[in-house]
Design an enzyme around this catalytic site. Structure first.
Site, PDB file in Angstrom:
ATOM      1  N   GLY A  13       0.809  -1.232   0.000  1.00 27.37           N
ATOM      2  CA  GLY A  13       0.000   0.000   0.000  1.00 27.37           C
ATOM      3  C   GLY A  13       0.837   1.274   0.000  1.00 27.37           C
ATOM      4  O   GLY A  13       2.070   1.269   0.140  1.00 27.37           O
TER       5      GLY A  13
ATOM      6  N   ARG B 173      -2.688  -8.994  -0.855  1.00 21.88           N
ATOM      7  CA  ARG B 173      -3.270 -10.085  -1.642  1.00 21.88           C
ATOM      8  C   ARG B 173      -2.449 -10.453  -2.870  1.00 21.88           C
ATOM      9  O   ARG B 173      -2.460 -11.588  -3.297  1.00 21.88           O
ATOM     10  CB  ARG B 173      -4.684  -9.699  -2.080  1.00 21.88           C
ATOM     11  CG  ARG B 173      -5.701 -10.027  -1.003  1.00 21.88           C
ATOM     12  CD  ARG B 173      -7.048  -9.554  -1.410  1.00 21.88           C
ATOM     13  NE  ARG B 173      -6.989  -8.137  -1.799  1.00 21.88           N
ATOM     14  CZ  ARG B 173      -8.038  -7.414  -2.125  1.00 21.88           C
ATOM     15  NH1 ARG B 173      -9.225  -7.968  -2.146  1.00 21.88           N
ATOM     16  NH2 ARG B 173      -7.935  -6.142  -2.440  1.00 21.88           N
TER      17      ARG B 173
ATOM     18  N   LYS C  38      -4.915   5.434  11.757  1.00 26.53           N
ATOM     19  CA  LYS C  38      -6.207   6.120  11.786  1.00 26.53           C
ATOM     20  C   LYS C  38      -6.947   5.793  10.497  1.00 26.53           C
ATOM     21  O   LYS C  38      -6.289   5.425   9.531  1.00 26.53           O
ATOM     22  CB  LYS C  38      -6.015   7.623  11.968  1.00 26.53           C
ATOM     23  CG  LYS C  38      -5.630   8.348  10.672  1.00 26.53           C
ATOM     24  CD  LYS C  38      -5.823   9.833  10.783  1.00 26.53           C
ATOM     25  CE  LYS C  38      -5.857  10.438   9.401  1.00 26.53           C
ATOM     26  NZ  LYS C  38      -5.979  11.860   9.333  1.00 26.53           N
TER      27      LYS C  38
ATOM     28  N   ASP D 159      -1.133   8.441  15.803  1.00 31.38           N
ATOM     29  CA  ASP D 159      -1.581   9.739  15.349  1.00 31.38           C
ATOM     30  C   ASP D 159      -0.279  10.400  14.940  1.00 31.38           C
ATOM     31  O   ASP D 159       0.485  10.871  15.796  1.00 31.38           O
ATOM     32  CB  ASP D 159      -2.263  10.518  16.481  1.00 31.38           C
ATOM     33  CG  ASP D 159      -2.800  11.851  15.984  1.00 31.38           C
ATOM     34  OD1 ASP D 159      -2.209  12.394  15.032  1.00 31.38           O
ATOM     35  OD2 ASP D 159      -3.799  12.341  16.527  1.00 31.38           O
ATOM     36  N   HIS D 160       0.016  10.409  13.642  1.00 34.57           N
ATOM     37  CA  HIS D 160       1.381  10.778  13.249  1.00 34.57           C
ATOM     38  C   HIS D 160       1.741  12.208  13.636  1.00 34.57           C
ATOM     39  O   HIS D 160       2.903  12.546  13.727  1.00 34.57           O
ATOM     40  CB  HIS D 160       1.621  10.535  11.748  1.00 34.57           C
ATOM     41  CG  HIS D 160       0.827  11.432  10.868  1.00 34.57           C
ATOM     42  ND1 HIS D 160      -0.414  11.102  10.409  1.00 34.57           N
ATOM     43  CD2 HIS D 160       1.083  12.672  10.397  1.00 34.57           C
ATOM     44  CE1 HIS D 160      -0.885  12.105   9.690  1.00 34.57           C
ATOM     45  NE2 HIS D 160      -0.003  13.055   9.658  1.00 34.57           N
TER      46      HIS D 160
ATOM     47  N   ASP E 114     -11.782  13.655  10.105  1.00 36.08           N
ATOM     48  CA  ASP E 114     -10.456  13.367   9.570  1.00 36.08           C
ATOM     49  C   ASP E 114      -9.348  14.104  10.334  1.00 36.08           C
ATOM     50  O   ASP E 114      -8.230  13.610  10.437  1.00 36.08           O
ATOM     51  CB  ASP E 114     -10.421  13.770   8.084  1.00 36.08           C
ATOM     52  CG  ASP E 114      -9.192  13.231   7.367  1.00 36.08           C
ATOM     53  OD1 ASP E 114      -8.898  12.030   7.529  1.00 36.08           O
ATOM     54  OD2 ASP E 114      -8.529  14.000   6.646  1.00 36.08           O
TER      55      ASP E 114
ATOM     56  N   HIS F  60      -5.968  14.730  15.368  1.00 34.98           N
ATOM     57  CA  HIS F  60      -4.822  15.642  15.485  1.00 34.98           C
ATOM     58  C   HIS F  60      -5.140  16.897  16.304  1.00 34.98           C
ATOM     59  O   HIS F  60      -4.402  17.262  17.210  1.00 34.98           O
ATOM     60  CB  HIS F  60      -4.352  16.093  14.101  1.00 34.98           C
ATOM     61  CG  HIS F  60      -4.178  14.965  13.131  1.00 34.98           C
ATOM     62  ND1 HIS F  60      -3.597  13.770  13.482  1.00 34.98           N
ATOM     63  CD2 HIS F  60      -4.483  14.848  11.822  1.00 34.98           C
ATOM     64  CE1 HIS F  60      -3.573  12.975  12.424  1.00 34.98           C
ATOM     65  NE2 HIS F  60      -4.101  13.599  11.411  1.00 34.98           N
TER      66      HIS F  60
HETATM   67  P1  NAD Z   1      -3.807   1.397   0.351  1.00 32.22           P
HETATM   68  O1  NAD Z   1      -5.164   1.223  -0.238  1.00 32.22           O
HETATM   69  O2  NAD Z   1      -2.744   2.021  -0.466  1.00 32.22           O
HETATM   70  O3  NAD Z   1      -3.272  -0.003   0.862  1.00 32.22           O
HETATM   71  C1  NAD Z   1      -4.095  -0.976   1.432  1.00 32.22           C
HETATM   72  C2  NAD Z   1      -3.335  -2.290   1.479  1.00 32.22           C
HETATM   73  O4  NAD Z   1      -4.223  -3.311   1.941  1.00 32.22           O
HETATM   74  C3  NAD Z   1      -2.786  -2.778   0.141  1.00 32.22           C
HETATM   75  O5  NAD Z   1      -1.507  -3.329   0.376  1.00 32.22           O
HETATM   76  C4  NAD Z   1      -3.784  -3.875  -0.253  1.00 32.22           C
HETATM   77  O6  NAD Z   1      -3.226  -4.856  -1.091  1.00 32.22           O
HETATM   78  C5  NAD Z   1      -4.114  -4.455   1.089  1.00 32.22           C
HETATM   79  N1  NAD Z   1      -5.373  -5.210   1.138  1.00 32.22           N
HETATM   80  C6  NAD Z   1      -6.621  -4.789   0.828  1.00 32.22           C
HETATM   81  N2  NAD Z   1      -7.516  -5.809   0.998  1.00 32.22           N
HETATM   82  C7  NAD Z   1      -6.813  -6.878   1.451  1.00 32.22           C
HETATM   83  C8  NAD Z   1      -7.161  -8.211   1.849  1.00 32.22           C
HETATM   84  N3  NAD Z   1      -8.426  -8.678   1.834  1.00 32.22           N
HETATM   85  N4  NAD Z   1      -6.178  -9.012   2.274  1.00 32.22           N
HETATM   86  C9  NAD Z   1      -4.907  -8.599   2.312  1.00 32.22           C
HETATM   87  N5  NAD Z   1      -4.512  -7.363   1.965  1.00 32.22           N
HETATM   88  C10 NAD Z   1      -5.455  -6.519   1.518  1.00 32.22           C
HETATM   89  O7  NAD Z   1      -4.029   2.198   1.709  1.00 32.22           O
HETATM   90  P2  NAD Z   1      -2.964   3.106   2.512  1.00 32.22           P
HETATM   91  O8  NAD Z   1      -3.043   4.490   1.978  1.00 32.22           O
HETATM   92  O9  NAD Z   1      -1.638   2.455   2.568  1.00 32.22           O
HETATM   93  O10 NAD Z   1      -3.620   3.162   3.966  1.00 32.22           O
HETATM   94  C11 NAD Z   1      -3.630   2.068   4.862  1.00 32.22           C
HETATM   95  C12 NAD Z   1      -4.244   2.507   6.180  1.00 32.22           C
HETATM   96  O11 NAD Z   1      -3.494   3.594   6.706  1.00 32.22           O
HETATM   97  C13 NAD Z   1      -5.679   3.023   6.055  1.00 32.22           C
HETATM   98  O12 NAD Z   1      -6.388   2.683   7.215  1.00 32.22           O
HETATM   99  C14 NAD Z   1      -5.515   4.532   5.975  1.00 32.22           C
HETATM  100  O13 NAD Z   1      -6.637   5.227   6.431  1.00 32.22           O
HETATM  101  C15 NAD Z   1      -4.332   4.707   6.899  1.00 32.22           C
HETATM  102  N6  NAD Z   1      -3.561   5.935   6.633  1.00 32.22           N
HETATM  103  C16 NAD Z   1      -2.874   6.114   5.464  1.00 32.22           C
HETATM  104  C17 NAD Z   1      -2.136   7.259   5.270  1.00 32.22           C
HETATM  105  C18 NAD Z   1      -1.333   7.478   4.004  1.00 32.22           C
HETATM  106  O14 NAD Z   1      -0.537   8.425   3.990  1.00 32.22           O
HETATM  107  N7  NAD Z   1      -1.477   6.677   2.977  1.00 32.22           N
HETATM  108  C19 NAD Z   1      -2.075   8.256   6.272  1.00 32.22           C
HETATM  109  C20 NAD Z   1      -2.782   8.044   7.455  1.00 32.22           C
HETATM  110  C21 NAD Z   1      -3.509   6.874   7.632  1.00 32.22           C
END
Ligand code: NAD
Length: 506
Positions: free
Chosen positions: A16, A47, A149, A178-179, A236, A241
């Protein structure tokens, strides 16, 4: 050299955006500094069917800006392993357990495990249940779970999520990220307050008139429209924060700068924030939604034109409001907060506005202008992009007359220092490795923050008035300025003024 950490990380959501943008670079920094050396391994799961080699290439790509040497890259990425894994499929956990056991032996990891849930929260319950039922949780070392979060979408859903996680992990094993709490200057709020008698002795309603917290973003929702449209700025940004920053500013002096004492004080501060009824919520909080706008030659589209956003959406992209804290220290001192997308500039800062002097003895007795008040002292804490603080004081202007002018004592960390200071995620990962949860949110804090925000959300849901709008590039709708002006105050930080004076903003 630092003490070497020993742990196996399992990252759920290893392909992700968060993993690539934040986690891999942060782990690499910890490696480079020596916190992670031989005794660590990382399992990335998602996956997709990836090989270890392909996964290592992806990890390597995510480190480009850190310019690793060939040798560093080869050694660091050799600790990464990929396991294709659908979190809903019980059989997949058997493979995960096997790999975890092998790596534990190969790298002598003493059974220490950190599970990083970098996935959507609806998966958390099933993941933690399987970690327990499939015995991936060890008995020999520590087991900690790091959670991203959003932690729930309201109090009820957060409580349900918490119960699911607590069924497997104890509170002291749960690290809710909470970054913002990993940011240098957020941590510095305590240093400024409790390390300087001149501030802490004035840190109350006798000397402080109001406190302003602004977390402004200069981008729209980009590709996150689908998520954001369901969430909005209140959930959000304010629930997590902003309320965390308010708690750090408002809390009583902890006995010791320790996890336990700080948490206790933060929770007490959050509990003292007034829970509004519907009328108060509508009076003390305003929302806004950005419309198309221009900053200089750059044009921005409006929220309703963004991808994956409902065309009639009533989701707020901006919030401004006033929290009141009903305790001895803060009675009568408004804590104004505002946050939004597509504002003038990206920055986070706190302005602590001190009360004016009781009398202005330098006033012009002849004209005796009404409100002939000296400028108020303001302590500003800069969180980003620059980090530091400034204090405006009044001094005499050089020359024959007796003109008083504000002067600013300014301390900003140099760009070089800011660049070298550890990123929030790096600090938080290290804290989690050390078992130090000071900069993570305790359940009691999450729960109270949702209670505070839920009443505002409920009032807004009843209110069918049109959502106030603001042009992209401005500091929010007119209502956000009215909110503070009707109390006789004004926003100290007005970056849009400069843009307007320079004809960059209409
Ligand atoms: P993303 O959609 O980029 O990644 C999600 C990941 O989950 C992927 O690796 C995907 O393959 C995996 N996934 C989805 N369904 C799956 C399943 N059934 N089995 C196994 N793996 C599965 O999301 P992200 O941006 O990396 O965010 C992840 C979490 O972090 C979320 O809760 C998001 O709210 C939180 N978050 C992200 C950020 C950011 O900067 N991206 C910042 C704060 C919080």
């Amino acid at each position: 050299m630092f003490e070497q950490q020993v742990a196996l990380f399992t990252i759920f959501g290893g392909t992700g955006d968060l993993a690539k943008r934040k986690l891999y670079p942060s782990l690499f920094r910890l490696y480079r500094k020596g916190h992670l050396q031989e005794h660590f391994a990382i399992i990335g799961t998602a996956r997709r069917e990836w090989t270890d080699d392909y996964y290592r290439e992806i990890v390597a790509e995510s480190l480009t800006s850190l310019t690793p040497t060939e040798e560093e890259l080869a050694d660091f990425t050799s600790h990464f392993y990929y396991q294709s894994h659908n979190v809903n499929d019980t059989d997949h956990y058997i493979h995960l357990k096997k790999l975890a056991t092998e790596l534990d032996e190969r790298y002598q990891l003493k059974g220490n495990r950190i599970f990083y849930l970098a996935m959507a929260p609806n998966f958390f319950g099933t993941i933690v249940n399987h970690l327990e039922s499939e015995k991936i949780i060890t008995e020999s070392g520590y087991n900690r779970v790091i959670i991203e979060k959003p932690f729930g979408t309201d109090y009820a859903s957060a409580e349900k999520l918490n119960e699911e996680i607590r069924a497997v992990f104890a509170e002291d094993q749960i690290f809710r990220i909470d970054h913002y709490l990993g940011k240098e200057m957020i941590q510095n709020i305590s240093a400024v307050r409790f390390g300087n008698n001149i501030f802490e002795s004035l840190w109350n309603n006798r000397y402080i008139e109001n406190i302003q917290v602004t977390l402004a973003e200069d981008l729209g929702v980009e590709e996150r429209g689908g998520y954001y449209d369901q969430s909005g700025a209140l959930k959000d940004m304010v629930q997590n924060h902003i309320l965390q920053v308010v708690a750090l500013l408002a809390m009583e002096v902890p006995n010791l700068f320790s996890e336990k004492s700080i948490r206790e004080e933060k929770i007490k501060a959050l509990n003292a924030i007034r829970l509004y009824d519907e009328e108060e919520a509508n009076r003390c909080f305003v929302r806004g939604q950005y419309t198309a706008g221009n900053v200089g030659t750059q044009s921005y589209k409006g929220y309703l034109e963004e991808e994956n956003v409902e065309t009639q959406s009533r989701t707020e992209t901006f919030v401004a409001g006033k929290f009141l804290i009903d305790n001895f220290r803060w009675q009568g001192v408004p804590f104004y907060v505002r946050t939004g997308k597509q504002m003038t500039t990206k920055a986070a800062r706190i302005n602590v506005v001190f009360k004016p002097t009781p009398v202005n003895i330098f006033r012009d007795e002849v004209t005796c202008v009404k409100n002939n008040q000296l400028p108020q002292n303001v302590l500003t804490i800069y969180i980003q992009p620059t980090e530091g603080f400034s204090l405006t004081l009044n001094g005499k202007e050089i020359g024959p007359g007796f003109d008083i002018n504000p002067v600013k004592l300014d301390y900003r960390n140099t760009t070089e220092m800011v660049e070298n200071s550890p990123e929030a995620y790096e600090k938080l990962l290290l804290d989690a490795l050390n078992g130090d949860a000071t900069n993570f949110t305790h359940w009691d804090e999450v729960a109270q923050s949702w209670r505070i925000v839920d009443v505002i959300r409920a009032a807004w849901d009843q209110n069918t008035d049109p959502i106030p709008t603001y042009a992209a590039g401005t500091m929010g709708p007119k209502e956000a300025f009215d909110l503070i002006e009707k109390d006789g105050h004004e926003w100290v930080w007005r970056p849009d003024d400069w843009y307007r004076e320079n004809n960059l903003l209409s």
